[in-house]
Scaffold this active site. Structure first.
Site, PDB file in Angstrom:
ATOM      1  N   MET A 197      67.503 -11.000 -45.813  1.00 54.55           N
ATOM      2  CA  MET A 197      66.741 -11.086 -47.068  1.00 54.55           C
ATOM      3  C   MET A 197      66.508 -12.572 -47.338  1.00 54.55           C
ATOM      4  SD  MET A 197      68.773  -8.103 -49.080  1.00 54.55           S
ATOM      5  CE  MET A 197      70.095  -8.115 -47.883  1.00 54.55           C
ATOM      6  N   PHE A 204      71.462  -6.947 -54.432  1.00 53.49           N
ATOM      7  CA  PHE A 204      72.770  -6.581 -54.983  1.00 53.49           C
ATOM      8  C   PHE A 204      73.206  -5.208 -54.484  1.00 53.49           C
ATOM      9  CE2 PHE A 204      70.488  -9.333 -57.855  1.00 53.49           C
ATOM     10  CZ  PHE A 204      71.425 -10.342 -58.116  1.00 53.49           C
ATOM     11  N   MET A 261      63.960   0.094 -48.358  1.00 53.65           N
ATOM     12  CA  MET A 261      64.858  -0.297 -49.457  1.00 53.65           C
ATOM     13  C   MET A 261      64.730   0.748 -50.551  1.00 53.65           C
ATOM     14  SD  MET A 261      66.653  -2.970 -48.778  1.00 53.65           S
ATOM     15  CE  MET A 261      67.473  -2.859 -50.366  1.00 53.65           C
ATOM     16  N   ASP A 278      74.380  -8.062 -44.712  1.00 57.83           N
ATOM     17  CA  ASP A 278      73.323  -8.479 -45.635  1.00 57.83           C
ATOM     18  C   ASP A 278      73.326  -9.986 -45.838  1.00 57.83           C
ATOM     19  OD1 ASP A 278      72.055  -5.980 -46.626  1.00 57.83           O
ATOM     20  OD2 ASP A 278      74.117  -5.503 -47.195  1.00 57.83           O
ATOM     21  N   MET A 295      71.508 -13.173 -47.612  1.00 54.98           N
ATOM     22  CA  MET A 295      70.600 -13.489 -48.732  1.00 54.98           C
ATOM     23  C   MET A 295      70.529 -14.998 -48.926  1.00 54.98           C
ATOM     24  SD  MET A 295      72.066 -10.734 -51.442  1.00 54.98           S
ATOM     25  CE  MET A 295      72.407  -9.037 -50.966  1.00 54.98           C
ATOM     26  N   ASP A 340      68.506   2.081 -47.329  1.00 54.65           N
ATOM     27  CA  ASP A 340      69.474   1.084 -47.810  1.00 54.65           C
ATOM     28  C   ASP A 340      69.408   0.942 -49.333  1.00 54.65           C
ATOM     29  OD1 ASP A 340      71.217  -1.037 -48.016  1.00 54.65           O
ATOM     30  OD2 ASP A 340      69.893  -2.512 -47.062  1.00 54.65           O
ATOM     31  N   GLY A 341      70.522   1.288 -49.990  1.00 52.42           N
ATOM     32  CA  GLY A 341      70.646   1.095 -51.433  1.00 52.42           C
ATOM     33  C   GLY A 341      70.896   2.382 -52.184  1.00 52.42           C
ATOM     34  N   HIS A 381      70.565  -7.676 -41.755  1.00 47.95           N
ATOM     35  CA  HIS A 381      69.455  -7.511 -42.712  1.00 47.95           C
ATOM     36  C   HIS A 381      69.170  -8.866 -43.355  1.00 47.95           C
ATOM     37  CE1 HIS A 381      68.081  -5.301 -46.686  1.00 47.95           C
ATOM     38  NE2 HIS A 381      67.104  -5.991 -46.122  1.00 47.95           N
ATOM     39  N   SER A 415      77.978  -1.173 -45.285  1.00 46.73           N
ATOM     40  CA  SER A 415      77.523  -2.532 -45.592  1.00 46.73           C
ATOM     41  C   SER A 415      78.706  -3.380 -46.037  1.00 46.73           C
ATOM     42  CB  SER A 415      76.473  -2.489 -46.698  1.00 46.73           C
ATOM     43  OG  SER A 415      76.277  -3.805 -47.188  1.00 46.73           O
ATOM     44  N   HIS A 463      76.448  -2.948 -41.118  1.00 46.08           N
ATOM     45  CA  HIS A 463      75.281  -3.560 -41.761  1.00 46.08           C
ATOM     46  C   HIS A 463      75.694  -4.866 -42.439  1.00 46.08           C
ATOM     47  CE1 HIS A 463      71.247  -3.229 -43.581  1.00 46.08           C
ATOM     48  NE2 HIS A 463      71.779  -3.667 -44.705  1.00 46.08           N
TER      49      HIS A 463
HETATM   50  C1  DX5 Z   1      71.149  -4.714 -51.093  1.00 42.11           C
HETATM   51  C2  DX5 Z   1      71.638  -4.609 -49.677  1.00 42.11           C
HETATM   52  C3  DX5 Z   1      72.381  -3.367 -49.366  1.00 42.11           C
HETATM   53  C4  DX5 Z   1      73.641  -3.148 -50.178  1.00 42.11           C
HETATM   54  C5  DX5 Z   1      73.781  -1.665 -50.390  1.00 42.11           C
HETATM   55  O1  DX5 Z   1      70.261  -5.764 -51.205  1.00 42.11           O
HETATM   56  O2  DX5 Z   1      70.544  -4.666 -48.775  1.00 42.11           O
HETATM   57  O3  DX5 Z   1      72.677  -3.267 -47.983  1.00 42.11           O
HETATM   58  O4  DX5 Z   1      74.800  -3.660 -49.579  1.00 42.11           O
HETATM   59  O5  DX5 Z   1      74.802  -1.448 -51.273  1.00 42.11           O
HETATM   60  P1  DX5 Z   1      75.037  -0.051 -51.988  1.00 42.11           P
HETATM   61  O6  DX5 Z   1      75.245   0.978 -50.922  1.00 42.11           O
HETATM   62  O7  DX5 Z   1      76.266  -0.296 -52.809  1.00 42.11           O
HETATM   63  O8  DX5 Z   1      73.819   0.249 -52.827  1.00 42.11           O
HETATM   64 ZN    ZN Z   2      70.991  -4.245 -46.614  1.00 44.19          ZN
END
Ligand code: DX5
Ligand code: ZN
Length: 214
Positions: free
Chosen positions: A67, A142, A136, A34, A36, A174-175, A65, A7, A32
């Site tokens: 969000m 974050f 998730m 992200d 937001m 993811d996460g 992704h 990511s 990946h």
């Molecule tokens: C969080 C994101 C993730 C994030 C994962 O909202 O969707 O993709 O980048 O980060 P790590 O692997 O550090 O938890």
């Molecule tokens: Zn993500």
């Protein structure tokens, strides 16, 4: 073997080209990204112009992704920016089936993400239309958060549902993914592991990506 999707959220944003080059050299199959909006999640990351540039620098499959609220308005723009896969959140889409059809009609792989509080059974009637489901395993918004242990149970339930329906849908997680929990995730039924901090906070990200590939 699991697909690893580093990511970019955890990369140094002043050195995105370096990050893309490192991922190009790695055994990761997906990148990946992200996005937001500060509304669906309490944070803002990066958007379309950044993805356009990353697209030029990466050889990997761009797994975007979203969000964001009302993702349908922007799906064609993300296609133009270079997305291969688009993930929308079930919680952000009252007309989820329409959103999924739109993504597929534009020639991309369609995926749905579910937050930690959203039960797997809500995917029952959309699963057949999906390329993958993103579970998730932290609350979205974050990087660098701690993995929620109950997620393992959700992965197993989803794997069972996919197998019972004889579908080919991938499970992405993811996460909070680490070298320490990757095997348990794959054993539970995960096919794609997203990893931000684990990869980018390492001195040897290429080896971490290899180690995640169970
Ligand atoms: C969080 C994101 C993730 C994030 C994962 O909202 O969707 O993709 O980048 O980060 P790590 O692997 O550090 O938890
Ligand atoms: Zn993500």
């Amino acid at each position: 073997m699991a697909i690893v999707a580093p990511s970019l959220l955890a990369a140094n944003f002043l050195k995105l080209e370096e990050a893309c080059n490192m991922i190009n050299e790695s055994v990761a199959d997906w990148l990946h990204l992200d996005v937001m909006d500060g509304r669906f999640v309490p944070n803002i990351s990066f958007g379309i112009p950044v993805i356009e540039h990353v697209r030029k620098a990466t050889k990997k499959i761009c797994d975007v992704h979203l969000m964001i609220e009302e993702p349908g308005n922007l799906v064609p723009t993300f296609k133009k920016a270079g997305a291969d896969n688009i993930i929308v959140h079930l919680e952000a889409c009252p007309n989820l089936h329409r959103n999924i059809q739109q993504i597929k009609e534009l020639g991309m792989n369609a995926a749905v993400a579910i937050n930690p509080h959203t039960p797997v059974f809500l995917l029952e009637d959309i699963l057949v239309d999906l390329h993958h489901v993103l579970i998730m395993t932290v609350n979205p918004g974050f990087g660098g958060q701690k993995f929620i242990p109950h997620s393992i149970e959700k992965i197993k339930q989803l794997r069972k549902m996919i197998n019972e329906k004889n579908l080919n849908v991938l499970i992405e997680v993811d996460g909070g993914v680490t070298v320490g929990n990757a095997k348990e995730l794959v054993d539970a039924g995960a096919d794609v592991l997203v990893a931000g901090n684990m990869v980018f906070s390492s001195n040897d990200p290429l080896s971490v990506i290899k180690q995640l590939r169970f």
